[in-house]
Design an enzyme around this catalytic site. Structure first.
Site, PDB file in Angstrom:
ATOM      1  N   ALA A  20      25.008 -39.092  33.855  1.00 14.19           N
ATOM      2  CA  ALA A  20      24.841 -37.939  32.971  1.00 14.19           C
ATOM      3  C   ALA A  20      24.464 -36.704  33.776  1.00 14.19           C
ATOM      4  O   ALA A  20      23.570 -36.742  34.611  1.00 14.19           O
ATOM      5  CB  ALA A  20      23.772 -38.217  31.923  1.00 14.19           C
ATOM      6  N   ASP A  21      25.163 -35.607  33.509  1.00 13.10           N
ATOM      7  CA  ASP A  21      24.780 -34.332  34.101  1.00 13.10           C
ATOM      8  C   ASP A  21      24.026 -33.529  33.039  1.00 13.10           C
ATOM      9  O   ASP A  21      23.735 -34.048  31.954  1.00 13.10           O
ATOM     10  CB  ASP A  21      26.002 -33.578  34.642  1.00 13.10           C
ATOM     11  CG  ASP A  21      27.044 -33.243  33.570  1.00 13.10           C
ATOM     12  OD1 ASP A  21      26.712 -33.278  32.360  1.00 13.10           O
ATOM     13  OD2 ASP A  21      28.195 -32.945  33.938  1.00 13.10           O
ATOM     14  N   SER A  22      23.709 -32.286  33.329  1.00 17.42           N
ATOM     15  CA  SER A  22      22.897 -31.498  32.393  1.00 17.42           C
ATOM     16  C   SER A  22      23.614 -31.278  31.064  1.00 17.42           C
ATOM     17  O   SER A  22      22.977 -31.288  30.006  1.00 17.42           O
ATOM     18  CB  SER A  22      22.497 -30.159  33.017  1.00 17.42           C
ATOM     19  OG  SER A  22      23.638 -29.425  33.384  1.00 17.42           O
ATOM     20  N   ASP A  24      25.790 -33.353  29.687  1.00 16.41           N
ATOM     21  CA  ASP A  24      25.705 -34.639  28.994  1.00 16.41           C
ATOM     22  C   ASP A  24      24.340 -34.805  28.335  1.00 16.41           C
ATOM     23  O   ASP A  24      24.241 -35.297  27.205  1.00 16.41           O
ATOM     24  CB  ASP A  24      25.932 -35.811  29.967  1.00 16.41           C
ATOM     25  CG  ASP A  24      27.355 -35.887  30.475  1.00 16.41           C
ATOM     26  OD1 ASP A  24      28.295 -35.590  29.711  1.00 16.41           O
ATOM     27  OD2 ASP A  24      27.522 -36.255  31.660  1.00 16.41           O
ATOM     28  N   THR A  25      23.301 -34.398  29.033  1.00 17.13           N
ATOM     29  CA  THR A  25      21.945 -34.516  28.492  1.00 17.13           C
ATOM     30  C   THR A  25      21.794 -33.671  27.237  1.00 17.13           C
ATOM     31  O   THR A  25      21.213 -34.121  26.244  1.00 17.13           O
ATOM     32  CB  THR A  25      20.900 -34.109  29.555  1.00 17.13           C
ATOM     33  OG1 THR A  25      21.092 -34.919  30.713  1.00 17.13           O
ATOM     34  CG2 THR A  25      19.486 -34.295  29.044  1.00 17.13           C
TER      35      THR A  25
END
Length: 67
Positions: A20-22, A24-25
């Site tokens: 997860a990247d930012s 995705d978060t």
């Protein structure tokens, strides 16, 4: 997140380690808000690093909402 079959998830699983990247978060938080009819403030959202962090926050916000 699109996780391969057999990916083990535990409370200690970190979203970053799951790919997860930012963005995705942010999408995860929005999904949690919709699924549980809660509102997550930005500070709390930034504190979510693991699956357990998310579960704890959901529990706290749902209990506060019911009070």
């Amino acid at each position: 997140l699109a996780l391969p079959d057999g990916t083990a998830l535990t409370g200690d699983s970190k979203f970053s380690e799951l790919g997860a990247d930012s963005l995705d978060t942010v999408e995860i938080v929005m999904g949690l808000e919709e699924a549980f009819n809660i509102t997550v403030d930005e500070t709390s959202a930034q504190d979510i690093a693991t699956v357990q962090d998310a579960a704890d926050l959901i529990e706290k916000l749902v209990l506060e909402k019911g009070a």
